[in-house]
Write a protein that holds these residues in place. Structure first.
Motif, PDB file in Angstrom:
ATOM      1  N   PRO A  28       0.825  -1.198   0.000  1.00  0.00           N
ATOM      2  CA  PRO A  28       0.000   0.000   0.000  1.00  0.00           C
ATOM      3  C   PRO A  28       0.866   1.259   0.000  1.00  0.00           C
ATOM      4  CG  PRO A  28       0.193  -0.835   2.217  1.00  0.00           C
ATOM      5  CD  PRO A  28       0.954  -1.806   1.334  1.00  0.00           C
ATOM      6  N   SER A  29       0.245   2.418  -0.085  1.00  0.00           N
ATOM      7  CA  SER A  29       0.994   3.677   0.022  1.00  0.00           C
ATOM      8  C   SER A  29       1.380   3.948   1.465  1.00  0.00           C
ATOM      9  CB  SER A  29       0.160   4.838  -0.523  1.00  0.00           C
ATOM     10  OG  SER A  29      -0.080   4.665  -1.898  1.00  0.00           O
ATOM     11  N   SER A  30       0.587   3.466   2.381  1.00  0.00           N
ATOM     12  CA  SER A  30       0.907   3.584   3.791  1.00  0.00           C
ATOM     13  C   SER A  30       0.243   2.443   4.540  1.00  0.00           C
ATOM     14  CB  SER A  30       0.431   4.926   4.359  1.00  0.00           C
ATOM     15  OG  SER A  30      -0.971   5.015   4.309  1.00  0.00           O
ATOM     16  N   LEU A  31       0.797   2.136   5.690  1.00  0.00           N
ATOM     17  CA  LEU A  31       0.213   1.116   6.549  1.00  0.00           C
ATOM     18  C   LEU A  31       0.571   1.408   7.991  1.00  0.00           C
ATOM     19  CD1 LEU A  31       2.441  -1.240   7.650  1.00  0.00           C
ATOM     20  CD2 LEU A  31       2.567  -1.627   5.195  1.00  0.00           C
ATOM     21  N   SER A  32      -0.290   0.974   8.872  1.00  0.00           N
ATOM     22  CA  SER A  32      -0.055   1.124  10.298  1.00  0.00           C
ATOM     23  C   SER A  32       0.198  -0.252  10.896  1.00  0.00           C
ATOM     24  CB  SER A  32      -1.258   1.784  10.978  1.00  0.00           C
ATOM     25  OG  SER A  32      -1.463   3.088  10.475  1.00  0.00           O
ATOM     26  N   ALA A  33       1.211  -0.349  11.719  1.00  0.00           N
ATOM     27  CA  ALA A  33       1.577  -1.643  12.292  1.00  0.00           C
ATOM     28  C   ALA A  33       2.106  -1.455  13.703  1.00  0.00           C
ATOM     29  CB  ALA A  33       2.623  -2.315  11.410  1.00  0.00           C
ATOM     30  N   SER A  34       2.193  -2.565  14.399  1.00  0.00           N
ATOM     31  CA  SER A  34       2.703  -2.562  15.770  1.00  0.00           C
ATOM     32  C   SER A  34       4.031  -3.285  15.835  1.00  0.00           C
ATOM     33  CB  SER A  34       1.707  -3.243  16.704  1.00  0.00           C
ATOM     34  OG  SER A  34       0.462  -2.579  16.683  1.00  0.00           O
ATOM     35  N   VAL A  35       4.807  -2.966  16.847  1.00  0.00           N
ATOM     36  CA  VAL A  35       6.057  -3.690  17.074  1.00  0.00           C
ATOM     37  C   VAL A  35       5.758  -5.179  17.200  1.00  0.00           C
ATOM     38  CG1 VAL A  35       7.957  -4.031  18.689  1.00  0.00           C
ATOM     39  CG2 VAL A  35       7.213  -1.713  18.136  1.00  0.00           C
ATOM     40  N   GLY A  36       6.541  -5.975  16.495  1.00  0.00           N
ATOM     41  CA  GLY A  36       6.345  -7.411  16.488  1.00  0.00           C
ATOM     42  C   GLY A  36       5.532  -7.922  15.314  1.00  0.00           C
ATOM     43  N   ASP A  37       4.856  -7.029  14.595  1.00  0.00           N
ATOM     44  CA  ASP A  37       4.057  -7.433  13.443  1.00  0.00           C
ATOM     45  C   ASP A  37       4.951  -7.877  12.289  1.00  0.00           C
ATOM     46  OD1 ASP A  37       1.262  -5.046  13.581  1.00  0.00           O
ATOM     47  OD2 ASP A  37       1.731  -6.838  14.754  1.00  0.00           O
ATOM     48  N   ARG A  38       4.353  -8.680  11.413  1.00  0.00           N
ATOM     49  CA  ARG A  38       4.978  -8.986  10.132  1.00  0.00           C
ATOM     50  C   ARG A  38       4.376  -8.046   9.102  1.00  0.00           C
ATOM     51  NH1 ARG A  38       4.310 -14.198   6.225  1.00  0.00           N
ATOM     52  NH2 ARG A  38       6.414 -14.252   5.359  1.00  0.00           N
ATOM     53  N   VAL A  39       5.237  -7.372   8.357  1.00  0.00           N
ATOM     54  CA  VAL A  39       4.797  -6.363   7.392  1.00  0.00           C
ATOM     55  C   VAL A  39       5.229  -6.786   5.991  1.00  0.00           C
ATOM     56  CG1 VAL A  39       5.202  -3.989   6.612  1.00  0.00           C
ATOM     57  CG2 VAL A  39       4.813  -4.455   9.043  1.00  0.00           C
ATOM     58  N   THR A  40       4.319  -6.663   5.041  1.00  0.00           N
ATOM     59  CA  THR A  40       4.612  -6.998   3.653  1.00  0.00           C
ATOM     60  C   THR A  40       4.276  -5.818   2.757  1.00  0.00           C
ATOM     61  OG1 THR A  40       4.194  -9.349   4.030  1.00  0.00           O
ATOM     62  CG2 THR A  40       4.129  -8.566   1.751  1.00  0.00           C
ATOM     63  N   ILE A  41       5.219  -5.451   1.926  1.00  0.00           N
ATOM     64  CA  ILE A  41       5.053  -4.364   0.954  1.00  0.00           C
ATOM     65  C   ILE A  41       5.297  -4.953  -0.426  1.00  0.00           C
ATOM     66  CG2 ILE A  41       5.957  -2.141   0.158  1.00  0.00           C
ATOM     67  CD1 ILE A  41       6.929  -1.705   3.095  1.00  0.00           C
ATOM     68  N   PRO A  62      15.348   5.369 -17.398  1.00  0.00           N
ATOM     69  CA  PRO A  62      15.710   5.845 -16.063  1.00  0.00           C
ATOM     70  C   PRO A  62      15.409   4.804 -14.989  1.00  0.00           C
ATOM     71  CG  PRO A  62      13.606   6.785 -16.706  1.00  0.00           C
ATOM     72  CD  PRO A  62      14.115   6.035 -17.908  1.00  0.00           C
ATOM     73  N   GLN A  63      16.253   4.766 -13.985  1.00  0.00           N
ATOM     74  CA  GLN A  63      16.141   3.760 -12.926  1.00  0.00           C
ATOM     75  C   GLN A  63      15.075   4.203 -11.925  1.00  0.00           C
ATOM     76  OE1 GLN A  63      20.191   3.103 -11.557  1.00  0.00           O
ATOM     77  NE2 GLN A  63      20.600   1.753 -13.271  1.00  0.00           N
ATOM     78  N   THR A  64      13.854   3.979 -12.272  1.00  0.00           N
ATOM     79  CA  THR A  64      12.704   4.525 -11.577  1.00  0.00           C
ATOM     80  C   THR A  64      12.458   3.896 -10.216  1.00  0.00           C
ATOM     81  OG1 THR A  64      11.478   3.061 -13.069  1.00  0.00           O
ATOM     82  CG2 THR A  64      11.418   5.407 -13.547  1.00  0.00           C
ATOM     83  N   PHE A  65      11.891   4.731  -9.345  1.00  0.00           N
ATOM     84  CA  PHE A  65      11.521   4.331  -7.997  1.00  0.00           C
ATOM     85  C   PHE A  65      10.004   4.189  -7.899  1.00  0.00           C
ATOM     86  CE2 PHE A  65      15.427   4.918  -5.553  1.00  0.00           C
ATOM     87  CZ  PHE A  65      16.180   5.747  -6.363  1.00  0.00           C
ATOM     88  N   GLY A  66       9.561   3.353  -6.977  1.00  0.00           N
ATOM     89  CA  GLY A  66       8.167   3.368  -6.593  1.00  0.00           C
ATOM     90  C   GLY A  66       7.866   4.634  -5.810  1.00  0.00           C
ATOM     91  N   GLN A  67       6.593   4.867  -5.557  1.00  0.00           N
ATOM     92  CA  GLN A  67       6.187   6.112  -4.909  1.00  0.00           C
ATOM     93  C   GLN A  67       6.406   6.094  -3.398  1.00  0.00           C
ATOM     94  OE1 GLN A  67       4.154   3.663  -5.627  1.00  0.00           O
ATOM     95  NE2 GLN A  67       2.349   3.673  -4.289  1.00  0.00           N
ATOM     96  N   GLY A  68       6.718   4.932  -2.860  1.00  0.00           N
ATOM     97  CA  GLY A  68       6.995   4.821  -1.440  1.00  0.00           C
ATOM     98  C   GLY A  68       5.845   4.234  -0.644  1.00  0.00           C
ATOM     99  N   THR A  69       6.191   3.552   0.437  1.00  0.00           N
ATOM    100  CA  THR A  69       5.223   3.024   1.393  1.00  0.00           C
ATOM    101  C   THR A  69       5.639   3.477   2.784  1.00  0.00           C
ATOM    102  OG1 THR A  69       4.706   1.055   0.084  1.00  0.00           O
ATOM    103  CG2 THR A  69       4.252   0.957   2.454  1.00  0.00           C
ATOM    104  N   LYS A  70       4.794   4.251   3.419  1.00  0.00           N
ATOM    105  CA  LYS A  70       5.094   4.744   4.767  1.00  0.00           C
ATOM    106  C   LYS A  70       4.549   3.762   5.796  1.00  0.00           C
ATOM    107  CE  LYS A  70       4.754   8.761   7.803  1.00  0.00           C
ATOM    108  NZ  LYS A  70       4.247  10.145   7.953  1.00  0.00           N
ATOM    109  N   VAL A  71       5.431   3.290   6.668  1.00  0.00           N
ATOM    110  CA  VAL A  71       5.041   2.394   7.752  1.00  0.00           C
ATOM    111  C   VAL A  71       5.037   3.198   9.047  1.00  0.00           C
ATOM    112  CG1 VAL A  71       5.614   0.303   9.035  1.00  0.00           C
ATOM    113  CG2 VAL A  71       6.027   0.411   6.553  1.00  0.00           C
ATOM    114  N   ASP A  72       3.860   3.348   9.638  1.00  0.00           N
ATOM    115  CA  ASP A  72       3.795   4.111  10.883  1.00  0.00           C
ATOM    116  C   ASP A  72       3.165   3.277  11.999  1.00  0.00           C
ATOM    117  OD1 ASP A  72       1.052   6.270   9.728  1.00  0.00           O
ATOM    118  OD2 ASP A  72       1.070   4.190  10.398  1.00  0.00           O
ATOM    119  N   VAL A  73       3.116   3.908  13.165  1.00  0.00           N
ATOM    120  CA  VAL A  73       2.685   3.189  14.372  1.00  0.00           C
ATOM    121  C   VAL A  73       1.176   3.089  14.427  1.00  0.00           C
ATOM    122  CG1 VAL A  73       2.728   3.184  16.892  1.00  0.00           C
ATOM    123  CG2 VAL A  73       4.725   4.001  15.604  1.00  0.00           C
ATOM    124  N   LYS A  74       0.694   1.891  14.666  1.00  0.00           N
ATOM    125  CA  LYS A  74      -0.752   1.688  14.801  1.00  0.00           C
ATOM    126  C   LYS A  74      -1.218   2.267  16.145  1.00  0.00           C
ATOM    127  CE  LYS A  74      -2.682  -2.183  13.500  1.00  0.00           C
ATOM    128  NZ  LYS A  74      -3.041  -3.628  13.499  1.00  0.00           N
TER     129      LYS A  74
END
Lengths: 107, 119
Positions: free
Chosen positions: A8-21, A95-107
């Motif tokens: 996703p463009s952003s996601l909220s997660a907690s310490v100990g979670d498994r995160v997939t981008i 050009p060596q293009t980048f994705g738009q980014g995924t921000k992982v923040d605190v749930k």
């Protein structure tokens, strides 16, 4: 140009979670895919190159997979220092293009 | 220890030019490419191009062709990026980074240089 689409463009997660981008390329890029982590006000940091190779010094809770057009960055057991923005980048051609980014923040 | 240290922040007027330097140390300068990436405020990363340090070959993003020049000074292990005919949408943090080859990731980065274009 090859378009790189992260979700996703952003996601909220907690310490100990498994995160997939995920990162999808608009055409096949083999395994010419890198993952970076960026924290506010800092330069990006290389985590994974060639789709699945862990950069030296990067914790083993980070892993990458995929080839062709579909790629995944996984963070097992999210740690406090992992809250950041993550970018994929293709180096298959210019050009060596980048994705738009995924921000992982605190749930 | 590998270091890439960039020059300081710049404020420029539209139409002017800016040159950002990237002084490297701690490794063999001629072994790695130098890549330049920029990031507009609150935005993502934009690849600008790279230069091979052993022979000065360049590969620029097409959208910047004609306005950007990347060079190196092997005697001081320093890379330079000049951007001409600046516009307001060139306002960004500019990063240099080293890259072992064109197809791999950039493993060490400079601290970034903020270039502000404003009348």
């Amino acid at each position: 140009d090859i378009q790189m689409t992260q979700s996703p463009s952003s996601l909220s997660a907690s310490v100990g979670d498994r995160v997939t981008i995920t990162c999808r390329a608009s055409l096949s890029i083999s395994t010419f895919l890198n993952w970076y982590q960026q924290k506010p006000g800092k330069a990006p940091k290389l985590l994974i190159y060639a789709a699945s190779t862990l950069q030296s010094g990067v914790p083993s809770r980070f892993s990458g997979s995929g080839s062709g057009t579909d790629f995944t960055l996984t963070i097992n057991s999210l740690q406090p220092e992992d809250f950041a923005t993550y970018f994929c980048q293709q180096t298959y051609n210019s050009p060596q293009t980048f994705g738009q980014g995924t921000k992982v923040d605190v749930k | 220890q590998v270091h890439l240290v960039q020059s300081g922040a710049e404020v420029k007027k539209p139409g002017a030019s800016v040159r950002v330097s990237c002084k490297t140390s701690g490794y063999s300068f001629n072994t790695y490419f130098i890549t330049w990436v920029r990031q507009a405020p609150g935005q993502g990363l934009e690849w600008m191009g790279w230069i091979t340090t052993h022979n000065g070959k360049t590969n620029y993003a097409q959208k910047l062709q004609g306005r950007v020049t990347m060079t190196t000074d092997t005697s001081t292990s320093t890379a330079y990026m000049e951007l001409r005919r600046l516009r307001s949408d060139d306002t960004a943090v500019y990063y240099c980074a080293r890259q072992l080859a064109a197809a791999v990731g950039a493993d060490h980065w400079g601290q970034g240089t903020l270039v502000t274009v404003s009348s």
